[in-house]
Design a protein around this motif. Structure first.
Motif, PDB file in Angstrom:
ATOM      1  N   PHE A   1      -8.827   3.956  52.199  1.00 24.93           N
ATOM      2  CA  PHE A   1     -10.144   3.364  51.983  1.00 24.93           C
ATOM      3  C   PHE A   1     -10.755   2.946  53.321  1.00 24.93           C
ATOM      4  CE2 PHE A   1      -7.970   2.930  47.958  1.00 24.93           C
ATOM      5  CZ  PHE A   1      -8.952   3.201  47.019  1.00 24.93           C
TER       6      PHE A   1
ATOM      7  N   SER B   1     -14.229   4.682  55.015  1.00 26.83           N
ATOM      8  CA  SER B   1     -15.322   3.868  55.554  1.00 26.83           C
ATOM      9  C   SER B   1     -15.618   4.254  57.001  1.00 26.83           C
ATOM     10  CB  SER B   1     -14.977   2.382  55.470  1.00 26.83           C
ATOM     11  OG  SER B   1     -14.806   1.971  54.132  1.00 26.83           O
TER      12      SER B   1
ATOM     13  N   PHE C   1     -15.661   1.556  45.663  1.00 29.37           N
ATOM     14  CA  PHE C   1     -14.212   1.375  45.761  1.00 29.37           C
ATOM     15  C   PHE C   1     -13.706   0.374  44.727  1.00 29.37           C
ATOM     16  CE2 PHE C   1     -14.330   2.535  50.563  1.00 29.37           C
ATOM     17  CZ  PHE C   1     -14.366   3.879  50.229  1.00 29.37           C
TER      18      PHE C   1
ATOM     19  N   GLY D   1     -11.758   2.363  42.416  1.00 29.30           N
ATOM     20  CA  GLY D   1     -10.575   2.302  43.264  1.00 29.30           C
ATOM     21  C   GLY D   1      -9.286   2.608  42.538  1.00 29.30           C
TER      22      GLY D   1
ATOM     23  N   ALA E   1     -11.097  -2.596  49.936  1.00 29.81           N
ATOM     24  CA  ALA E   1     -12.417  -2.102  49.534  1.00 29.81           C
ATOM     25  C   ALA E   1     -13.539  -2.674  50.387  1.00 29.81           C
ATOM     26  CB  ALA E   1     -12.660  -2.411  48.059  1.00 29.81           C
TER      27      ALA E   1
END
Length: 449
Positions: A284, A288, A337, A341, A366
């Motif tokens: 994650f 990003s 997310f 997620g 997240a």
């Protein structure tokens, strides 16, 4: 009136949403081709049914990436310096910057190639593979290191085209390199049965083809009348400036690597399941990084160009728009997310135990895009402005605060404290740099008047 460093008006340009996205989107797409290449390499070797080969590929790739990611300063410094020369409309200095960066990259690549046996020995001693794993690691690393000069030359080429705001060319070159790598990994590694060696040869050929294609594109854009003299290219003051900039960015990179390595190291004390869950959640963070790096690239070019043109208006507008897009996309990503997620974690691991632990800490992973948005953006601003000493110092200060957070939060909250600390580290970096933007900009543009 906005003016350049020599007191003459710089080429005017408008900072718009379209300009920001024209740089950020192509580079985000380019960055996304890299994990696709890694997945292809893993799948190719995995199809051979040889665990030793797969483990050797993983270790060899880690060693190579660890070494070459340290040289990302070649890309970053070239972008900042080129953007400023582009903003001034100084075509001759743009060419000189390119040749300095390319010569530096090729020199570093040749040194790495000569030292590759020692680097391999050190890597094998560090990672500790034996038997077939060591053989596969040695094969992959030795072949891929042949592309060392080409790989670093591609950093310089990419930095140059990004400095000129040519994100589309950057996307083309990265897609070309990774596309050739993928096709040849399948052809040589799987269809011809060369295995790990085939994957490595595919990478080596892809990097080399990318270098020649990049050189062809860049050199075709050079006008003969703006060709710099050898004395201009080898100017002592300019080379010292490049060295100082590269040194500061290198220190910043090492500290960043140390922060995430320390996170992994501390996470290992919580057991294999928690360590595996943290590794899953780091995806994650990496996702990003794709769009945040793209926007940081836009900030580098616009900031450098604005300073070169002596335009405080363009500087402030660029900062505002890139910040708007960074936080906007980070908020959307965090929401996605948090909602999806669990499904993403389910795709990344089949272990019920790892899934359970990963979902426990998912919220902290997240939001890393939000906590890190300012840090990525400020890195782009400071690189574009070539305020590298400030960036280095604020990174070191952030790392000290990170160590303090680890010392307090991990004993109190365990793995939760670890994730709180890494989010704090991202926040520290962004906030500490932001406090220096206005004073540095005031100083820079005052000197340009």
């Amino acid at each position: 009136m906005d003016r350049t460093a020599n007191g003459t008006p710089g080429p005017a340009f408008a900072v718009t949403h379209r300009l920001v996205l024209s740089i950020a989107l192509p580079m985000t797409l380019a960055f996304m081709t890299t994990p696709l290449l890694g997945l292809t390499d893993t799948a190719v070797v995995g199809q051979l049914g040889q665990p030793d080969a797969l483990a050797g590929l993983a270790i060899g790739a880690v060693l190579f990436d660890l070494i070459f990611s340290s040289f990302n300063f070649l890309r970053a410094s070239t972008t900042g310096l080129t953007a400023q020369a582009f903003g001034r409309g100084d075509a001759k200095e743009q060419q000189a910057i390119f040749w300095r960066a390319l010569l530096s990259a090729l020199a570093c690549g040749c040194v790495l190639l000569l030292l590759s046996p020692l680097l391999l020995s050190a890597g094998l001693a560090l990672m500790g593979p034996d038997g077939g794993v060591a053989v596969a690691t040695r094969s992959y690393f030795s072949i891929r290191m042949l592309a060392g000069p080409a790989a670093l030359a591609n950093y310089a080429i990419l930095g140059f085209v990004l400095g000129r705001g040519q994100g589309g060319i950057g996307l083309f070159l990265q897609t070309l390199i990774n596309g050739i790598n993928i096709v040849l990994a399948l052809a040589l590694g799987l269809w011809l049965g060369w295995g790990v060696a085939g994957v490595a040869w595919g990478t080596m050929i892809g990097e080399t083809v990318g270098t020649f294609a990049g050189l062809l594109i860049v050199l075709r854009g050079f006008a003969g009348r703006n060709r710099p003299a050898r004395a201009d290219i080898l100017s002592r003051s300019k080379l010292l400036q490049l060295f100082a900039l590269n040194r500061d960015i290198l220190i910043r990179t090492f500290v960043l690597l140390a922060a995430f390595t320390l996170m992994t190291r501390i996470g290992s004390y919580f057991g294999a399941i928690t360590l595996a869950a943290n590794a899953v959640l780091m995806n994650f963070v990496l996702i990003s990084a794709f769009y945040l790096d793209g926007l940081a690239n836009a900030a580098e070019q616009i900031t450098g160009r604005a300073i070169g043109a002596g335009s405080r208006t363009a500087f402030d507008r660029g900062l505002k728009l890139t910040m708007l897009w960074s936080f906007g996309l980070a908020a959307i990503a965090a929401l996605v997310f948090l909602v999806f997620g669990a499904a993403i974690v389910g795709v990344l691991t089949t272990s019920a135990e790892v899934r359970t632990v990963a979902l426990q800490y998912l919220p902290y992973a997240a939001v890393t895009g939000l906590t890190g948005a300012l840090a990525y953006l400020m890195d782009g601003v400071f690189i574009g402005a070539t305020w590298s000493d400030e960036m280095r110092n604020r990174m070191l200060l952030s790392f000290v605060c990170y160590l303090a957070a680890l010392a307090v939060l991990v004993p109190l909250f365990g793995n939760t404290g670890l994730w709180l600390s890494i989010n704090g580290f991202l926040l520290f970096r962004g906030v500490f740099l932001l406090t220096r933007v206005r004073p540095k900009a005031d100083q820079t543009f005052r000197l340009a008047q």
